[in-house]
Design an enzyme around this catalytic site. Structure first.
Site, PDB file in Angstrom:
ATOM      1  N   LEU A   1     -22.032 -14.509 -49.034  1.00 34.78           N
ATOM      2  CA  LEU A   1     -23.270 -13.809 -48.678  1.00 34.78           C
ATOM      3  C   LEU A   1     -23.077 -12.283 -48.687  1.00 34.78           C
ATOM      4  O   LEU A   1     -22.073 -11.792 -48.175  1.00 34.78           O
ATOM      5  CB  LEU A   1     -23.678 -14.255 -47.258  1.00 34.78           C
ATOM      6  CG  LEU A   1     -24.840 -13.496 -46.612  1.00 34.78           C
ATOM      7  CD1 LEU A   1     -26.165 -13.878 -47.256  1.00 34.78           C
ATOM      8  CD2 LEU A   1     -24.885 -13.790 -45.102  1.00 34.78           C
TER       9      LEU A   1
ATOM     10  N   HIS B   1     -31.247  -6.384 -26.364  1.00 30.47           N
ATOM     11  CA  HIS B   1     -30.505  -6.028 -27.586  1.00 30.47           C
ATOM     12  C   HIS B   1     -29.226  -6.853 -27.688  1.00 30.47           C
ATOM     13  O   HIS B   1     -28.851  -7.296 -28.774  1.00 30.47           O
ATOM     14  CB  HIS B   1     -30.196  -4.533 -27.596  1.00 30.47           C
ATOM     15  CG  HIS B   1     -31.427  -3.666 -27.662  1.00 30.47           C
ATOM     16  ND1 HIS B   1     -32.426  -3.879 -28.579  1.00 30.47           N
ATOM     17  CD2 HIS B   1     -31.826  -2.601 -26.917  1.00 30.47           C
ATOM     18  CE1 HIS B   1     -33.384  -2.980 -28.401  1.00 30.47           C
ATOM     19  NE2 HIS B   1     -33.049  -2.196 -27.390  1.00 30.47           N
TER      20      HIS B   1
ATOM     21  N   ASP C   1     -37.512  -7.755 -34.521  1.00 29.78           N
ATOM     22  CA  ASP C   1     -38.266  -7.032 -33.496  1.00 29.78           C
ATOM     23  C   ASP C   1     -38.520  -7.919 -32.278  1.00 29.78           C
ATOM     24  O   ASP C   1     -38.661  -9.137 -32.402  1.00 29.78           O
ATOM     25  CB  ASP C   1     -39.596  -6.550 -34.089  1.00 29.78           C
ATOM     26  CG  ASP C   1     -40.247  -5.480 -33.213  1.00 29.78           C
ATOM     27  OD1 ASP C   1     -39.538  -4.846 -32.413  1.00 29.78           O
ATOM     28  OD2 ASP C   1     -41.472  -5.276 -33.341  1.00 29.78           O
TER      29      ASP C   1
HETATM   30  C1  IPE Z   1     -38.592  -1.734 -36.451  1.00 28.27           C
HETATM   31  O1  IPE Z   1     -38.886  -2.079 -35.142  1.00 28.27           O
HETATM   32  C2  IPE Z   1     -37.185  -1.232 -36.557  1.00 28.27           C
HETATM   33  C3  IPE Z   1     -36.117  -2.195 -36.280  1.00 28.27           C
HETATM   34  C4  IPE Z   1     -36.258  -3.457 -35.997  1.00 28.27           C
HETATM   35  C5  IPE Z   1     -34.796  -1.665 -36.357  1.00 28.27           C
HETATM   36  P1  IPE Z   1     -39.649  -1.073 -34.150  1.00 28.27           P
HETATM   37  O2  IPE Z   1     -39.821  -1.808 -32.893  1.00 28.27           O
HETATM   38  O3  IPE Z   1     -38.950   0.216 -34.096  1.00 28.27           O
HETATM   39  O4  IPE Z   1     -41.039  -0.891 -34.911  1.00 28.27           O
HETATM   40  P2  IPE Z   1     -42.401  -0.202 -34.416  1.00 28.27           P
HETATM   41  O5  IPE Z   1     -42.078   1.203 -34.033  1.00 28.27           O
HETATM   42  O6  IPE Z   1     -42.922  -0.992 -33.284  1.00 28.27           O
HETATM   43  O7  IPE Z   1     -43.304  -0.282 -35.601  1.00 28.27           O
HETATM   44  C1  IPE Z   2     -35.949  -4.444 -32.036  1.00 29.98           C
HETATM   45  O1  IPE Z   2     -36.433  -4.727 -30.783  1.00 29.98           O
HETATM   46  C2  IPE Z   2     -34.635  -3.734 -31.983  1.00 29.98           C
HETATM   47  C3  IPE Z   2     -34.675  -2.358 -32.509  1.00 29.98           C
HETATM   48  C4  IPE Z   2     -35.725  -1.686 -32.866  1.00 29.98           C
HETATM   49  C5  IPE Z   2     -33.394  -1.702 -32.627  1.00 29.98           C
HETATM   50  P1  IPE Z   2     -37.273  -3.659 -29.943  1.00 29.98           P
HETATM   51  O2  IPE Z   2     -36.333  -2.856 -29.126  1.00 29.98           O
HETATM   52  O3  IPE Z   2     -38.166  -2.883 -30.831  1.00 29.98           O
HETATM   53  O4  IPE Z   2     -38.113  -4.621 -29.026  1.00 29.98           O
HETATM   54  P2  IPE Z   2     -39.605  -4.410 -28.540  1.00 29.98           P
HETATM   55  O5  IPE Z   2     -40.453  -4.245 -29.777  1.00 29.98           O
HETATM   56  O6  IPE Z   2     -39.633  -3.194 -27.676  1.00 29.98           O
HETATM   57  O7  IPE Z   2     -39.921  -5.668 -27.793  1.00 29.98           O
HETATM   58 MG    MG Z   3     -40.087  -3.102 -31.439  1.00 23.66          MG
END
Ligand code: IPE
Ligand code: IPE
Ligand code: MG
Length: 255
Positions: free
Chosen positions: A136, A42, A25
């Protein structure tokens, strides 16, 4: 009386997790702090995925499970959802040969029904190509939700009851657990979430029952080998009791 020779495995390695599950995240915030569009975050996140795979391979960790796209991520703006899916497809295509060369076994968990035929074929082909690899195991969770996983398992058991091959009375935690994603793999020992949030976000709800949880404020694109080592050190220092007392655990460790 002769004693067994002392264990030769260094203590740090003896306490290595067999299975690490990560919520990657913070990509969006990584981009925002640099005044870049979210997609750049990303893309940078993919580099961190590569690093994590190498870190696990080099340390001999058996399973790495990565949350790439949750069942709730469809709620994001359409453009971001498309970008995430395109990036996923592009990355699998680009990386699969090298993963295969490095004996990585690739698997996907989640509801694939939501994806088009081309993407489903890509996933199936990546799994088939690497199925015999003994290195792995890399599990990628796409359109995955922990609640979906449990509901899906319940449905599979119900279908077996209806077909007359399973007794309702024989359904217990083991039968349900065996119908879930990852049932054939060791349970996650260590869960890591980057990005500062301290929540599970519908990840492996059942499978994380006794997993050690580790949260870091580092944003996923900044999660490097040193950060991974820190998480492993934290894991190595913990006493896993599984309901027993600390004394009992110490005694069985010495026996
Ligand atoms: C969790 O991250 C899902 C992934 C990393 C794929 P999110 O950024 O979607 O989680 P929330 O919504 O903040 O809990
Ligand atoms: C995690 O990073 C990637 C996915 C959920 C696919 P985020 O896109 O949730 O990044 P933040 O939380 O907005 O910084
Ligand atoms: Mg996120």
């Amino acid at each position: 009386m002769t004693r067994e020779p002392a264990q030769t495995t260094p203590p740090s390695l003896a306490r290595l997790p067999r299975h690490v599950a990560i919520i990657m995240d913070g990509n969006g915030r990584w981009a925002r702090t640099r005044n870049l569009p979210r997609p750049m975050g990303h893309r940078e996140g993919v580099k961190a995925v590569r690093r994590a795979v190498v870190a696990c391979r080099e340390r001999g960790i058996e399973v790495l499970t990565l949350f790439a796209f949750s069942s709730e991520n469809w709620r994001r703006p359409k453009t971001e959802v498309s970008l995430l899916i395109e990036l996923f497809v592009h990355t699998i295509r680009k990386e699969i040969d090298e993963l295969h060369r490095n004996r990585v076994k690739v698997r996907f968990i989640g509801d694939r029904g939501a994806f088009d035929a081309k993407m489903q074929t890509l996933m199936a082909e990546a799994e088939q190509l690497t199925a015999q690899n003994a290195g792995l195991t890399l599990v990628i969770a796409v359109n995955y939700g922990g609640r979906w996983d449990i509901a899906h398992a319940a449905r599979a058991l119900a279908a077996r009851v209806q077909a007359g091959v399973l007794d309702v009375e024989s359904i217990d935690c083991d039968t349900l657990g065996q119908s879930l994603s990852l049932a054939d793999l060791p349970e996650p020992d260590l869960f890591i979430r980057t990005g500062g949030e301290q929540r599970i976000s519908n990840y492996l709800l059942w499978q994380l029952a006794y997993t050690e949880l580790y949260f870091t404020d580092l944003l996923w694109p900044d999660f490097d080998d040193a950060a991974f080592a820190e998480a492993l050190e934290s894991f190595a220092r913990r006493q896993r009791r599984f309901g027993r007392t600390g004394d009992q655990v110490e005694q069985s460790r010495r026996a």
